[in-house]
Design a protein around this motif. Structure first.
Motif, PDB file in Angstrom:
ATOM      1  N   HIS A 145       0.993  -1.151   0.146  1.00 50.00           N
ATOM      2  CA  HIS A 145       0.061   0.056  -0.093  1.00 50.00           C
ATOM      3  C   HIS A 145       0.749   1.326   0.091  1.00 50.00           C
ATOM      4  O   HIS A 145       0.675   2.295  -0.853  1.00 50.00           O
ATOM      5  CB  HIS A 145      -0.956  -0.127   1.267  1.00 50.00           C
ATOM      6  N   LEU A 146       1.813   1.121   1.012  1.00 45.73           N
ATOM      7  CA  LEU A 146       2.737   2.226   1.167  1.00 45.73           C
ATOM      8  C   LEU A 146       3.530   2.540  -0.507  1.00 45.73           C
ATOM      9  O   LEU A 146       3.857   3.861  -0.740  1.00 45.73           O
ATOM     10  CB  LEU A 146       3.867   2.309   2.044  1.00 45.73           C
ATOM     11  N   GLN A 147       3.959   1.289  -0.957  1.00 44.99           N
ATOM     12  CA  GLN A 147       4.509   1.435  -2.255  1.00 44.99           C
ATOM     13  C   GLN A 147       3.655   2.030  -3.406  1.00 44.99           C
ATOM     14  O   GLN A 147       4.179   2.998  -3.912  1.00 44.99           O
ATOM     15  CB  GLN A 147       5.096   0.295  -2.584  1.00 44.99           C
ATOM     16  N   ALA A 148       2.572   1.637  -3.287  1.00 44.92           N
ATOM     17  CA  ALA A 148       1.558   2.067  -4.475  1.00 44.92           C
ATOM     18  C   ALA A 148       1.323   3.715  -4.083  1.00 44.92           C
ATOM     19  O   ALA A 148       1.234   4.510  -4.932  1.00 44.92           O
ATOM     20  CB  ALA A 148       0.361   1.307  -4.391  1.00 44.92           C
ATOM     21  N   ASP A 149       1.152   3.990  -2.890  1.00 42.59           N
ATOM     22  CA  ASP A 149       1.163   5.485  -2.542  1.00 42.59           C
ATOM     23  C   ASP A 149       2.188   6.384  -2.913  1.00 42.59           C
ATOM     24  O   ASP A 149       1.907   7.292  -3.520  1.00 42.59           O
ATOM     25  CB  ASP A 149       0.939   5.459  -0.945  1.00 42.59           C
ATOM     26  N   LEU A 150       3.484   5.854  -2.764  1.00 38.58           N
ATOM     27  CA  LEU A 150       4.601   6.611  -3.150  1.00 38.58           C
ATOM     28  C   LEU A 150       4.716   7.041  -4.773  1.00 38.58           C
ATOM     29  O   LEU A 150       4.871   7.557  -5.372  1.00 38.58           O
ATOM     30  CB  LEU A 150       5.554   6.189  -2.706  1.00 38.58           C
ATOM     31  N   GLU A 151       4.186   5.829  -5.685  1.00 39.99           N
ATOM     32  CA  GLU A 151       4.105   5.588  -6.724  1.00 39.99           C
ATOM     33  C   GLU A 151       3.286   6.372  -7.508  1.00 39.99           C
ATOM     34  O   GLU A 151       3.443   7.309  -8.538  1.00 39.99           O
ATOM     35  CB  GLU A 151       3.932   4.135  -7.350  1.00 39.99           C
ATOM     36  N   SER A 152       2.150   6.630  -6.984  1.00 38.95           N
ATOM     37  CA  SER A 152       1.219   7.422  -7.336  1.00 38.95           C
ATOM     38  C   SER A 152       1.428   8.910  -7.172  1.00 38.95           C
ATOM     39  O   SER A 152       1.334   9.807  -7.976  1.00 38.95           O
ATOM     40  CB  SER A 152      -0.122   7.270  -6.749  1.00 38.95           C
ATOM     41  N   THR A 153       1.975   9.114  -5.964  1.00 40.07           N
ATOM     42  CA  THR A 153       2.434  10.573  -5.695  1.00 40.07           C
ATOM     43  C   THR A 153       3.577  10.899  -6.573  1.00 40.07           C
ATOM     44  O   THR A 153       3.559  12.007  -7.184  1.00 40.07           O
ATOM     45  CB  THR A 153       2.947  10.618  -4.230  1.00 40.07           C
ATOM     46  N   ILE A 154       4.679  10.121  -6.925  1.00 35.99           N
ATOM     47  CA  ILE A 154       5.590  10.532  -7.644  1.00 35.99           C
ATOM     48  C   ILE A 154       5.341  10.592  -9.341  1.00 35.99           C
ATOM     49  O   ILE A 154       5.769  11.518 -10.024  1.00 35.99           O
ATOM     50  CB  ILE A 154       7.016   9.761  -7.570  1.00 35.99           C
ATOM     51  N   GLU A 155       4.161   9.774  -9.710  1.00 31.26           N
ATOM     52  CA  GLU A 155       3.549  10.097 -10.963  1.00 31.26           C
ATOM     53  C   GLU A 155       2.890  11.367 -11.218  1.00 31.26           C
ATOM     54  O   GLU A 155       3.320  12.118 -12.015  1.00 31.26           O
ATOM     55  CB  GLU A 155       2.760   9.097 -11.355  1.00 31.26           C
ATOM     56  N   ASN A 156       2.354  11.908 -10.033  1.00 28.82           N
ATOM     57  CA  ASN A 156       1.694  13.187  -9.995  1.00 28.82           C
ATOM     58  C   ASN A 156       2.886  14.205  -9.811  1.00 28.82           C
ATOM     59  O   ASN A 156       2.673  15.287 -10.539  1.00 28.82           O
ATOM     60  CB  ASN A 156       0.852  13.271  -8.575  1.00 28.82           C
ATOM     61  N   LEU A 157       4.041  14.101  -9.248  1.00 26.08           N
ATOM     62  CA  LEU A 157       4.918  14.991  -9.092  1.00 26.08           C
ATOM     63  C   LEU A 157       5.895  15.317 -10.431  1.00 26.08           C
ATOM     64  O   LEU A 157       5.899  16.371 -11.143  1.00 26.08           O
ATOM     65  CB  LEU A 157       6.050  14.556  -8.010  1.00 26.08           C
ATOM     66  N   SER A 158       5.993  14.121 -11.164  1.00 30.15           N
ATOM     67  CA  SER A 158       6.397  14.202 -12.480  1.00 30.15           C
ATOM     68  C   SER A 158       5.716  14.995 -13.418  1.00 30.15           C
ATOM     69  O   SER A 158       6.235  15.774 -14.257  1.00 30.15           O
ATOM     70  CB  SER A 158       6.663  12.624 -12.787  1.00 30.15           C
ATOM     71  N   PHE A 159       4.370  14.697 -13.272  1.00 28.41           N
ATOM     72  CA  PHE A 159       3.650  15.188 -14.400  1.00 28.41           C
ATOM     73  C   PHE A 159       3.481  16.924 -14.132  1.00 28.41           C
ATOM     74  O   PHE A 159       3.704  17.791 -14.900  1.00 28.41           O
ATOM     75  CB  PHE A 159       1.990  14.771 -14.146  1.00 28.41           C
ATOM     76  N   SER A 160       3.704  17.345 -12.658  1.00 29.57           N
ATOM     77  CA  SER A 160       3.457  18.481 -12.358  1.00 29.57           C
ATOM     78  C   SER A 160       4.915  19.262 -12.598  1.00 29.57           C
ATOM     79  O   SER A 160       4.952  20.427 -13.131  1.00 29.57           O
ATOM     80  CB  SER A 160       3.147  18.963 -11.013  1.00 29.57           C
ATOM     81  N   ILE A 161       6.040  18.662 -12.534  1.00 27.24           N
ATOM     82  CA  ILE A 161       7.331  18.974 -13.031  1.00 27.24           C
ATOM     83  C   ILE A 161       7.419  19.304 -14.488  1.00 27.24           C
ATOM     84  O   ILE A 161       8.108  20.337 -14.771  1.00 27.24           O
ATOM     85  CB  ILE A 161       8.342  18.231 -12.519  1.00 27.24           C
ATOM     86  N   GLU A 162       6.875  18.537 -15.159  1.00 25.49           N
ATOM     87  CA  GLU A 162       6.907  18.712 -16.750  1.00 25.49           C
ATOM     88  C   GLU A 162       6.055  20.105 -17.256  1.00 25.49           C
ATOM     89  O   GLU A 162       6.339  20.549 -18.149  1.00 25.49           O
ATOM     90  CB  GLU A 162       6.236  17.441 -17.566  1.00 25.49           C
ATOM     91  N   ARG A 163       5.064  20.425 -16.356  1.00 24.83           N
ATOM     92  CA  ARG A 163       4.220  21.578 -16.770  1.00 24.83           C
ATOM     93  C   ARG A 163       4.393  22.500 -15.524  1.00 24.83           C
ATOM     94  O   ARG A 163       3.695  23.410 -15.141  1.00 24.83           O
ATOM     95  CB  ARG A 163       2.742  21.155 -16.689  1.00 24.83           C
ATOM     96  N   ALA A 164       5.831  22.732 -15.005  1.00 26.23           N
ATOM     97  CA  ALA A 164       5.961  23.537 -13.788  1.00 26.23           C
ATOM     98  C   ALA A 164       5.898  24.896 -13.724  1.00 26.23           C
ATOM     99  O   ALA A 164       5.250  25.650 -13.038  1.00 26.23           O
ATOM    100  CB  ALA A 164       7.443  23.390 -13.203  1.00 26.23           C
TER     101      ALA A 164
END
Length: 199
Positions: A145-164
């Motif tokens: 669960h924690l692994q999936a939570d981190l995975e989801s969070t960094i995918e969102n972070l990556s998306f935001s950085i690309e459009r920073a």
């Protein structure tokens, strides 16, 4: 992810149909194997399990290895892409400074976000190697669960950085804090799993 040609939505991790993921978007990070001693991984029909021949045990072990290796390799490839993204971030920051659109301090949050993304992706990659050895049970479920939570969070972070440049700085910084918190929580849980049980 969405195919640019046909607009089909699919999971970049398991390459399965995105609609199959249901409410738990990162369900595919969990290994679902046949129980030891059963031949059918989807057993649940109420019938007694069939004994597993030695060849099937080897196949189960191979499937488990391939499951975790595929995810480890996927994050390795994502890490390479995000290293390129980090280089682009550094170039964008330098261009902004050269065109007097702010100072290095004004754009430091973007560089910090890129560094954190690399750190989290690298950590997540190796959680799959660790998860291969974790025994089934409630602790494993929490870890996944924690692994999936981190995975989801960094995918969102990556998306935001690309459009920073179009994203609110405070929102990006909140995502950064969330990613670092989740990374630390995952490592804390992994540390607890690695410790021997008290006698």
């Amino acid at each position: 992810m969405v195919c640019r040609i046909c607009k089909h939505e699919f999971c970049w991790i398991c390459m399965g149909d995105w609609k199959q993921h249901g409410k738990s978007y990162y369900e595919c990070n969990r290994y679902k194997a046949a129980k030891e001693g059963t031949a059918d991984p989807a057993a649940g029909s109420g019938e007694p399990p069939l004994p597993v021949p030695k060849e099937s045990e080897a196949r189960i072990a191979l499937n488990k290895y391939l499951f975790y290796f595929t995810r480890w390799k996927g994050h390795e490839e994502s890490l390479a892409l995000e290293q390129k993204l980090f280089t682009q971030i550094q170039e964008r920051v330098q261009t902004k400074i050269q065109h007097q659109q702010g100072t290095l301090i004004d754009w430091q949050y973007l560089t910090d976000a890129g560094k954190l993304l690399l750190k989290c992706r690298h950590a997540l990659q190796y959680t799959y190697a660790f998860a291969y050895y974790v025994e089934d049970g409630p602790k494993r479920m929490l870890f996944e669960h924690l692994q999936a939570d981190l995975e989801s969070t960094i995918e969102n972070l990556s998306f935001s950085i690309e459009r920073a440049e179009t994203v609110d700085v405070a929102g990006l910084q909140a995502q950064m804090r969330s990613a670092e918190f989740r990374r630390k929580a995952l490592f804390k849980d992994a540390k607890m799993l690695a410790l021997p049980a008290p006698s």
